[in-house]
Design a protein around this motif. Structure first.
Motif, short mmCIF file in Angstrom:
data_model
loop_
_atom_site.label_atom_id
_atom_site.label_comp_id
_atom_site.label_asym_id
_atom_site.label_seq_id
_atom_site.Cartn_x
_atom_site.Cartn_y
_atom_site.Cartn_z
N GLY A 254 80.36 -25.44 -19.47
CA GLY A 254 79.93 -24.10 -19.82
C GLY A 254 80.80 -23.38 -20.83
N ARG A 255 82.06 -23.80 -20.97
CA ARG A 255 82.97 -23.09 -21.87
C ARG A 255 82.61 -23.32 -23.34
N SER B 54 81.14 -19.11 -29.94
CA SER B 54 80.19 -18.80 -31.01
C SER B 54 80.94 -18.55 -32.31
N GLU C 256 79.72 -23.87 -24.47
CA GLU C 256 78.46 -23.16 -24.69
C GLU C 256 78.71 -21.66 -24.93
N GLU C 257 79.80 -21.13 -24.44
CA GLU C 257 80.14 -19.71 -24.63
C GLU C 257 80.73 -19.43 -26.01
#
Length: 120
Positions: free
Chosen positions: A51-52, A57, A54-55
């Motif tokens: 999940g990291r 940007s 994906e965070e």
């Protein structure tokens, strides 16, 4: 035969362009057929946790999660054992396809004949 590439990324979201560049180079090398080993150290250690990535940007950049997936699929991804310990990240915490190893394995990897090592 393509050369082998070891990429060590030492930064995370605090230095997004340098961080993304490391993952981009590693993924591009995998796509070109090179043997690639990506090492997650320092703040990049967090990208071993599901999940990291994906965070993360960065405008106009390929998503970090996609780049990481490409390297996990076509190369190897290793989380620095000391960096993991300092952040209390264990084997149970990391995403599938990411291993944890220490400096001895990193040194062995970068000292192998025909290897190009890059540090970001």
């Amino acid at each position: 035969m393509a050369r082998s590439l070891v990429v060590k990324v030492t930064c995370g979201a605090e230095d997004p362009e340098r961080c993304n560049q490391a993952f981009t180079v590693a993924a591009a090398a995998v796509a070109s057929g090179a043997t690639v080993s990506l090492w997650l150290t320092g703040e990049a250690a967090w990208f071993a946790v599901p999940g990291r990535a994906e965070e993360f940007s960065l405008p106009l950049a390929t998503p970090l999660a996609d780049l990481l997936d490409a390297v996990v699929t076509g190369g190897t991804v290793t989380l620095c054992s000391q960096c993991a310990a300092r952040r209390e990240i264990t084997e149970a915490d990391v995403r599938p396809g990411v291993g944890i190893a220490g400096a001895a394995l990193f040194a062995e990897a970068v000292l192998t004949d025909g290897v190009q090592a890059l540090v970001y």
